[in-house]
Design an enzyme around this catalytic site. Sequence first.
Site, PDB file in Angstrom:
ATOM      1  N   GLU A 102       0.767  -5.009  10.330  1.00 38.19           N
ATOM      2  CA  GLU A 102      -0.169  -3.873  11.043  1.00 38.19           C
ATOM      3  C   GLU A 102       1.123  -3.190  12.206  1.00 38.19           C
ATOM      4  O   GLU A 102       1.008  -3.360  13.851  1.00 38.19           O
ATOM      5  CB  GLU A 102      -1.469  -3.723  11.178  1.00 38.19           C
ATOM      6  CG  GLU A 102      -2.206  -4.511  10.031  1.00 38.19           C
ATOM      7  CD  GLU A 102      -2.342  -4.016   8.771  1.00 38.19           C
ATOM      8  OE1 GLU A 102      -1.797  -2.296   8.861  1.00 38.19           O
ATOM      9  OE2 GLU A 102      -2.825  -3.767   8.349  1.00 38.19           O
ATOM     10  N   HIS A 118       2.542  -3.071   6.933  1.00 35.01           N
ATOM     11  CA  HIS A 118       2.005  -2.095   6.822  1.00 35.01           C
ATOM     12  C   HIS A 118       1.446  -1.346   7.827  1.00 35.01           C
ATOM     13  O   HIS A 118       1.946  -1.290   9.167  1.00 35.01           O
ATOM     14  CB  HIS A 118       0.302  -3.305   6.523  1.00 35.01           C
ATOM     15  CG  HIS A 118       0.722  -3.467   5.483  1.00 35.01           C
ATOM     16  ND1 HIS A 118      -0.272  -3.479   4.137  1.00 35.01           N
ATOM     17  CD2 HIS A 118       1.289  -4.934   5.014  1.00 35.01           C
ATOM     18  CE1 HIS A 118      -0.451  -4.091   2.920  1.00 35.01           C
ATOM     19  NE2 HIS A 118       0.688  -5.257   4.031  1.00 35.01           N
ATOM     20  N   HIS A 157       0.870  -1.119  -0.122  1.00 39.83           N
ATOM     21  CA  HIS A 157       0.353   0.405   0.052  1.00 39.83           C
ATOM     22  C   HIS A 157       0.732   1.198   0.110  1.00 39.83           C
ATOM     23  O   HIS A 157       1.613   1.218   0.732  1.00 39.83           O
ATOM     24  CB  HIS A 157      -0.673   0.477   0.854  1.00 39.83           C
ATOM     25  CG  HIS A 157      -2.281  -1.425   1.227  1.00 39.83           C
ATOM     26  ND1 HIS A 157      -1.954  -1.859   2.184  1.00 39.83           N
ATOM     27  CD2 HIS A 157      -2.952  -1.624  -0.128  1.00 39.83           C
ATOM     28  CE1 HIS A 157      -3.351  -2.382   2.153  1.00 39.83           C
ATOM     29  NE2 HIS A 157      -3.459  -2.849   0.691  1.00 39.83           N
ATOM     30  N   GLU A 193       2.347   3.564   2.715  1.00 38.82           N
ATOM     31  CA  GLU A 193       2.273   2.972   4.222  1.00 38.82           C
ATOM     32  C   GLU A 193       3.591   3.464   4.616  1.00 38.82           C
ATOM     33  O   GLU A 193       4.635   2.279   4.943  1.00 38.82           O
ATOM     34  CB  GLU A 193       1.532   1.633   3.809  1.00 38.82           C
ATOM     35  CG  GLU A 193       0.202   1.895   4.659  1.00 38.82           C
ATOM     36  CD  GLU A 193      -0.469   0.587   4.964  1.00 38.82           C
ATOM     37  OE1 GLU A 193      -1.953   0.476   4.575  1.00 38.82           O
ATOM     38  OE2 GLU A 193       0.205  -0.640   5.013  1.00 38.82           O
TER      39      GLU A 193
END
Length: 335
Positions: A216, A147, A53, A56
């Site tokens: 994450e 991420h 992404h 990020e």
Amino acid sequence: MFDFLQMTLSGREPQEHSGSNFNLRWRWLAQGVLELEPLHGYWKSVVLSAGIHGNETAPIELLAALVSDLLHGKRRLQVRLLVIFGNPAAMVNGERYNQIDLNRLFSGRYAQFPACAETARAEQLEQLVRDFYDQSNESERLHFDLHTAIRESHHQRFGLLPYIDNGVYGRPLYSRRMLDWLHHSGIEALVINQAPSGTFSYFTSQHCQADSCTLELGKAQPFGQNDLNQFALINQGLISLITGINMLPHAAEPIKVYRVTQELKKISEQFQLNFPESVKNFTRFSAGDLLARDGEISYQVQQSEEWVLFPNASVRPGLRAGLMLVQVPTDSLFG
Ligand SMILES: [Zn+2]
């Protein structure tokens, strides 16, 4: 020596496509893809990816610093390493993606979408990663896909474990060594996926037999504005992983483990969440709570307690608008 991140963002290629220092040789394989290999002996093949992404940024900066230290001989590499900046075009634009979310396109799913830069990138990354793992025989294969989230979370840092069909390989579901490393690297919770998906980590797990996890790691800011202290533990973890020098503290809190128990699937434009969209990830709900409505359909908490992850009512109909989790014992990770 070239700056791998700046080179990736500029779209240029290095003048030389390979080189070496006293410790390692490197090969530039494609925009945002760099292979580094110790000159003498190694026992793991590790893939580290960020920027799947494009907005990020913090993990991209972490990997950029790691690569710079390695190329300048400041750290001694002990593993074969493939570093990937996943979606350079989206990174340049500061966007999550340009046409299609790259993290839905792996395991061949790119073929189901109209061709665009992101479908081509998924296909290219699959091939490069397969080649990387296939070029060496050592048994331990790892992949961490880094991420960050926009949403606040009751667990600052957590991992998403790809679904593993235990019947196929008969291997233990997830590696204890990987779990220990995640725990000591500051990961507070793990979520076990219950179905195949188009994520990069599912691809490396299912098709390359790597121990893999999507991480994450907290909230991101634009390039250069990240508080990298927030990422200190995972940074130490990554350095320990690739140098073989363990400098991780002992983790005090046990890691929490969840598995997906239901999906909030958006069927029509009538879909509505029954709680504010701003709730934190891992907000807890109780049996019978109404979670969402979609015309005649209603979604309720079915277990005594469920926790919500990634609620988002504005996805297109047909996609999932949130996941509900239950807590499970740590041992359920091992089959
Ligand atoms: Zn992401």
